[in-house]
Design a protein around this motif. Structure first.
Motif, PDB file in Angstrom:
ATOM      1  N   ALA B  40      37.465  29.695  36.721  1.00 17.19           N
ATOM      2  CA  ALA B  40      36.131  29.995  36.204  1.00 17.19           C
ATOM      3  C   ALA B  40      35.107  28.984  36.695  1.00 17.19           C
ATOM      4  O   ALA B  40      33.956  29.311  36.949  1.00 17.19           O
ATOM      5  CB  ALA B  40      36.140  30.012  34.680  1.00 17.19           C
ATOM      6  N   GLU B  41      35.545  27.729  36.860  1.00 15.80           N
ATOM      7  CA  GLU B  41      34.614  26.684  37.270  1.00 15.80           C
ATOM      8  C   GLU B  41      34.407  26.643  38.775  1.00 15.80           C
ATOM      9  O   GLU B  41      33.311  26.394  39.255  1.00 15.80           O
ATOM     10  CB  GLU B  41      35.113  25.311  36.805  1.00 15.80           C
ATOM     11  CG  GLU B  41      34.865  25.052  35.322  1.00 15.80           C
ATOM     12  CD  GLU B  41      35.426  23.706  34.884  1.00 15.80           C
ATOM     13  OE1 GLU B  41      35.841  22.923  35.749  1.00 15.80           O
ATOM     14  OE2 GLU B  41      35.451  23.463  33.664  1.00 15.80           O
ATOM     15  N   ARG B  42      35.486  26.875  39.527  1.00 14.75           N
ATOM     16  CA  ARG B  42      35.383  26.642  40.972  1.00 14.75           C
ATOM     17  C   ARG B  42      35.766  27.833  41.836  1.00 14.75           C
ATOM     18  O   ARG B  42      35.756  27.728  43.064  1.00 14.75           O
ATOM     19  CB  ARG B  42      36.260  25.457  41.357  1.00 14.75           C
ATOM     20  CG  ARG B  42      35.962  24.222  40.514  1.00 14.75           C
ATOM     21  CD  ARG B  42      36.585  23.003  41.109  1.00 14.75           C
ATOM     22  NE  ARG B  42      36.888  21.997  40.097  1.00 14.75           N
ATOM     23  CZ  ARG B  42      37.838  21.083  40.212  1.00 14.75           C
ATOM     24  NH1 ARG B  42      38.590  21.084  41.300  1.00 14.75           N
ATOM     25  NH2 ARG B  42      38.046  20.201  39.254  1.00 14.75           N
ATOM     26  N   GLY B  46      38.176  27.323  45.538  1.00 19.11           N
ATOM     27  CA  GLY B  46      37.813  25.995  45.049  1.00 19.11           C
ATOM     28  C   GLY B  46      38.832  25.370  44.124  1.00 19.11           C
ATOM     29  O   GLY B  46      38.699  24.204  43.749  1.00 19.11           O
ATOM     30  N   ARG B 122      33.971  34.650  32.883  1.00 20.55           N
ATOM     31  CA  ARG B 122      33.434  34.041  34.101  1.00 20.55           C
ATOM     32  C   ARG B 122      34.328  34.252  35.315  1.00 20.55           C
ATOM     33  O   ARG B 122      33.833  34.457  36.424  1.00 20.55           O
ATOM     34  CB  ARG B 122      33.222  32.533  33.873  1.00 20.55           C
ATOM     35  CG  ARG B 122      31.995  32.249  33.044  1.00 20.55           C
ATOM     36  CD  ARG B 122      31.878  30.758  32.722  1.00 20.55           C
ATOM     37  NE  ARG B 122      31.200  30.574  31.437  1.00 20.55           N
ATOM     38  CZ  ARG B 122      31.422  29.580  30.609  1.00 20.55           C
ATOM     39  NH1 ARG B 122      32.310  28.645  30.899  1.00 20.55           N
ATOM     40  NH2 ARG B 122      30.761  29.513  29.470  1.00 20.55           N
ATOM     41  N   TYR B 124      36.194  36.804  35.813  1.00 16.61           N
ATOM     42  CA  TYR B 124      35.945  38.191  36.186  1.00 16.61           C
ATOM     43  C   TYR B 124      34.605  38.333  36.903  1.00 16.61           C
ATOM     44  O   TYR B 124      34.507  38.987  37.952  1.00 16.61           O
ATOM     45  CB  TYR B 124      35.979  39.080  34.936  1.00 16.61           C
ATOM     46  CG  TYR B 124      35.850  40.551  35.231  1.00 16.61           C
ATOM     47  CD1 TYR B 124      36.951  41.313  35.599  1.00 16.61           C
ATOM     48  CD2 TYR B 124      34.606  41.181  35.151  1.00 16.61           C
ATOM     49  CE1 TYR B 124      36.830  42.658  35.882  1.00 16.61           C
ATOM     50  CE2 TYR B 124      34.473  42.530  35.430  1.00 16.61           C
ATOM     51  CZ  TYR B 124      35.590  43.263  35.788  1.00 16.61           C
ATOM     52  OH  TYR B 124      35.458  44.608  36.075  1.00 16.61           O
ATOM     53  N   ALA B 125      33.580  37.695  36.342  1.00 10.89           N
ATOM     54  CA  ALA B 125      32.245  37.770  36.935  1.00 10.89           C
ATOM     55  C   ALA B 125      32.244  37.222  38.356  1.00 10.89           C
ATOM     56  O   ALA B 125      31.669  37.823  39.271  1.00 10.89           O
ATOM     57  CB  ALA B 125      31.239  37.002  36.079  1.00 10.89           C
ATOM     58  N   MET B 126      32.895  36.094  38.562  1.00  9.72           N
ATOM     59  CA  MET B 126      32.929  35.492  39.903  1.00  9.72           C
ATOM     60  C   MET B 126      33.599  36.421  40.898  1.00  9.72           C
ATOM     61  O   MET B 126      33.130  36.559  42.038  1.00  9.72           O
ATOM     62  CB  MET B 126      33.692  34.170  39.855  1.00  9.72           C
ATOM     63  CG  MET B 126      32.848  33.020  39.380  1.00  9.72           C
ATOM     64  SD  MET B 126      33.380  31.497  40.191  1.00  9.72           S
ATOM     65  CE  MET B 126      32.095  30.370  39.655  1.00  9.72           C
ATOM     66  N   ASP B 184      28.521  34.223  31.024  1.00 15.80           N
ATOM     67  CA  ASP B 184      28.340  33.821  32.418  1.00 15.80           C
ATOM     68  C   ASP B 184      27.182  32.850  32.614  1.00 15.80           C
ATOM     69  O   ASP B 184      27.278  31.914  33.407  1.00 15.80           O
ATOM     70  CB  ASP B 184      28.109  35.061  33.294  1.00 15.80           C
ATOM     71  CG  ASP B 184      29.246  36.068  33.152  1.00 15.80           C
ATOM     72  OD1 ASP B 184      30.310  35.688  32.629  1.00 15.80           O
ATOM     73  OD2 ASP B 184      29.066  37.229  33.557  1.00 15.80           O
TER      74      ASP B 184
END
Lengths: 219, 219
Positions: B40-42, B46, B122, B124-126, B184
């Motif tokens: 979610a963060e990277r 990443g 997040r 999922y959104a990414m 998000d």
DNA sequence: GTCTATAATCGGATAGAC
DNA sequence: GTCTATCCGATTATAGAC
């Protein structure tokens, strides 16, 4: 934007006064065009500068002459995204104009940005979703004040009895979310619509729907 | 979910019948918990699996015993995200119930997911923003049909004269966008609100605002 | 400004002992 | 199931010639 004039000194007597600088700008533009695309698709770590360079038509090492580090390229991309967005949204919220007109224009402008610069929107969205680790300070200084101004305008309208007493902050969040999503979530939307990509009609329908929702809740 | 029973055979006579499997599930849970956070963060590229492993308390090589490839870990994370989301949203849209009640419940459920599982949202959104390159097929098969069902229900209501004749598809997109954004875009929202994180009150205000907008445009 | 060469590191994955 | 050792390609970045 943000044109550095570092190497004018490298043009010693200067036959054609700004040729070097002009060439630099062309190359930078090509690099940035490909960088937005890749950053939007794969994020910061997922994007090798070698691929950006290749698509822009130069070598990786040459790209690093223009952007010494990957971070500097990434930040420049986000700077340009913000410059473009801020220019389009500048002083849209005027407390003296009719709320309905202002909101219609606001939704239209934001939606137009999603349509014309979806990659810009996505790079920005990815950075925010990841926690705005590299660009948080810039957002704090360049975006947040503007959003707060917009909220203040909404609250002014409420105080003046021009619109219904809604939560101004969440109204802005809603407008932002709905308009932004036509860039960020277009991949899912096209799957639902069973089409290759969103077209002008989709954006017209979106504008109608969003405007209707926003205005109908303010009576 | 999706529990593979590969190595029950490794427990030859089995003193404690399901101990191996139970242990596997605990380890997998720990891995998945850290994986969601990092993805979610990277994002996918990443996130080094070595860091997932370290946070989960095992070695990189050991993690790869449970998830042979990085992709398999990523897909499993997204599978679990969808499982959770689908379980919460299951059959919310019932054409025979009162539209207002259904929509209120729909917004509340979606918003609750954003509040309780922001990391899931997040990741999922990414994936979607990046073009759903690794998970597009799953979205097509597991998400899109449900969204189309919801749209069909809205259209049924319009045909029956229960709600105003809006564009059902874009109404759903709007609800999705507004609720999703509280997971998000929370990083930007907290900057605007000047607070460390969103709290229960913010989500109550959000629910009020979104519900008001949706319902007021359907009269 | 562009090119060749290369340093230095990281990251995913495999092999095999225990 | 876990550990040690290791391979190998990819990737950012630098040095220096032209």
């Amino acid at each position: 934007m943000t044109t550095k004039l570092d190497e004018i000194t490298l043009e010693p007597v200067a036959g054609l006064p700004g040729k070097r600088v002009q060439h630099r700008e062309e190359v930078e533009t090509a690099i940035l065009r490909e960088a937005v695309r890749l950053f939007a698709e794969r994020g910061f770590e997922g994007t090798p500068i070698a691929e950006v360079a290749e698509r822009a038509g130069l070598s990786k090492q040459n790209l690093m002459y223009y952007f010494p580090t990957k971070q500097s390229l990434y930040k420049r991309v986000l700077d340009d995204v913000l410059d473009d967005w801020l220019a389009r949204m500048a002083s849209l919220a005027d407390p003296d104009q009719d709320p309905a007109d202002v909101l219609r224009a606001y939704v239209a402008a934001k939606l137009r940005f999603s349509r014309e610069q979806p990659l810009a929107s996505r790079v920005y969205a990815m950075e925010v979703i990841g926690g705005a680790k590299m660009y948080g300070e810039q957002i704090r200084h360049r975006v947040v004040p503007l959003l707060r101004q917009d909220i203040a305008v909404f609250e002014r309208w409420i105080a003046d009895g021009k619109i219904a007493p809604v939560n101004a902050t969440h109204l802005l969040f809603a407008v932002w979310a709905m308009t932004q999503s036509y860039a960020d979530f277009s991949a899912q939307m096209t799957l639902v619509l069973g089409r290759e990509e969103l077209d002008a009609r989709d954006f017209e329908e979106a504008e109608r729907m969003i405007t209707t929702m926003v205005l109908s809740c303010l009576n």
